[in-house]
Motif scaffolding. Sequence first.
Motif, PDB file in Angstrom:
ATOM      1  N   UNK A 141      24.473  17.632   3.882  1.00  0.00           N
ATOM      2  CA  UNK A 141      23.621  17.802   4.954  1.00  0.00           C
ATOM      3  C   UNK A 141      23.671  16.467   5.841  1.00  0.00           C
ATOM      4  N   UNK A 142      24.731  16.855   6.532  1.00  0.00           N
ATOM      5  CA  UNK A 142      24.952  15.540   7.604  1.00  0.00           C
ATOM      6  C   UNK A 142      24.095  15.154   8.599  1.00  0.00           C
ATOM      7  N   UNK A 143      23.859  13.818   8.720  1.00  0.00           N
ATOM      8  CA  UNK A 143      22.902  13.337   9.694  1.00  0.00           C
ATOM      9  C   UNK A 143      23.255  11.775   9.820  1.00  0.00           C
ATOM     10  N   UNK A 144      22.888  11.307  10.904  1.00  0.00           N
ATOM     11  CA  UNK A 144      23.359   9.873  11.472  1.00  0.00           C
ATOM     12  C   UNK A 144      22.781   9.030  10.454  1.00  0.00           C
ATOM     13  N   UNK A 145      21.230   9.114  10.242  1.00  0.00           N
ATOM     14  CA  UNK A 145      20.654   8.116   9.313  1.00  0.00           C
ATOM     15  C   UNK A 145      21.429   8.247   7.867  1.00  0.00           C
ATOM     16  N   UNK A 157      29.339   7.835  12.805  1.00  0.00           N
ATOM     17  CA  UNK A 157      28.419   8.714  12.287  1.00  0.00           C
ATOM     18  C   UNK A 157      28.242   9.820  13.166  1.00  0.00           C
ATOM     19  N   UNK A 158      28.525   9.617  14.646  1.00  0.00           N
ATOM     20  CA  UNK A 158      28.279  11.138  15.523  1.00  0.00           C
ATOM     21  C   UNK A 158      29.695  11.986  15.198  1.00  0.00           C
ATOM     22  N   UNK A 159      30.529  11.550  14.577  1.00  0.00           N
ATOM     23  CA  UNK A 159      31.987  11.937  14.310  1.00  0.00           C
ATOM     24  C   UNK A 159      31.520  13.136  13.125  1.00  0.00           C
ATOM     25  N   UNK A 160      30.704  12.709  12.162  1.00  0.00           N
ATOM     26  CA  UNK A 160      30.563  13.497  10.852  1.00  0.00           C
ATOM     27  C   UNK A 160      29.438  14.689  11.412  1.00  0.00           C
ATOM     28  N   UNK A 209      24.437   9.080   7.066  1.00  0.00           N
ATOM     29  CA  UNK A 209      25.689   8.530   7.067  1.00  0.00           C
ATOM     30  C   UNK A 209      25.589   6.750   7.147  1.00  0.00           C
ATOM     31  N   UNK A 210      24.593   6.329   7.967  1.00  0.00           N
ATOM     32  CA  UNK A 210      24.537   5.007   8.041  1.00  0.00           C
ATOM     33  C   UNK A 210      23.899   4.270   6.860  1.00  0.00           C
ATOM     34  N   UNK A 211      23.073   5.215   6.108  1.00  0.00           N
ATOM     35  CA  UNK A 211      22.567   4.535   4.986  1.00  0.00           C
ATOM     36  C   UNK A 211      23.837   4.538   3.991  1.00  0.00           C
ATOM     37  N   UNK A 212      24.665   5.423   3.883  1.00  0.00           N
ATOM     38  CA  UNK A 212      25.928   5.291   3.075  1.00  0.00           C
ATOM     39  C   UNK A 212      26.832   4.223   3.328  1.00  0.00           C
ATOM     40  N   UNK A 213      27.074   3.966   4.548  1.00  0.00           N
ATOM     41  CA  UNK A 213      27.892   2.958   4.926  1.00  0.00           C
ATOM     42  C   UNK A 213      27.371   1.542   4.612  1.00  0.00           C
ATOM     43  N   UNK A 214      26.098   1.207   4.757  1.00  0.00           N
ATOM     44  CA  UNK A 214      25.623   0.147   4.486  1.00  0.00           C
ATOM     45  C   UNK A 214      25.503  -0.008   3.047  1.00  0.00           C
TER      46      UNK A 214
END
Length: 200
Positions: A94-98, A122-125, A100-105
């Motif tokens: 379930x892609x979302x910007x939050x 994040x937008x690319x995902x 993705x950012x949480x995963x990267x952090x």
Amino acid sequence: MAERYRVYAPDLPGDAGLSTAPPPRTVTDLMAWLSTVLRGLKDRWLVGHSYGAWIALTYALQFPVAKLSLIDPTDCFTGLKPTYVARALPMLLRPSEPRYKSFIHWETQGLPIDPEWLHLSALATLQPTTRPVKPHRPRTFANLPPTTVVVADRSKAHNPQTLTQQAHSTGATVLHLPQATHHSLPTLHTNELIDALLSQ
């Protein structure tokens, strides 16, 4: 790199980007596409990070390549950590910007990630993409060209020690970035990474 070499950085068909080629559905499709991209180029030096490293390695084991550089490669010499896969699943399902950012952090462990890069990636995902060709780890490295493997010593994607050992066993040169994680490589360690690649 472009100060010393002619550099090509193609978008993978099916991913977010400007490529209009039909998305590859098999490893054969993927290798045929890359052969088309590289047609006419001599002394080809392939450089890939993560999944891109697997694409580069798979190609180099089948076709002539002058040199190969694999940056914290996944599914090349060792598999992904179960904890990494489990943490990535919610973002993939379930892609979302939050998410993705949480995963990267989580993976970069508090390192100062460039906010513009993080936002853009994040937008690319969230863009419609095709399912990527599933990686299959090579069984033999008999045709491996001169190869450098750059290991992010703090990577959570896989075990850096296992990656180092397996890469060494193929005859590859292994270089280490002690403070790097798998996802901090694109922006935080550029100078170290370029120095490592150009030293080979």
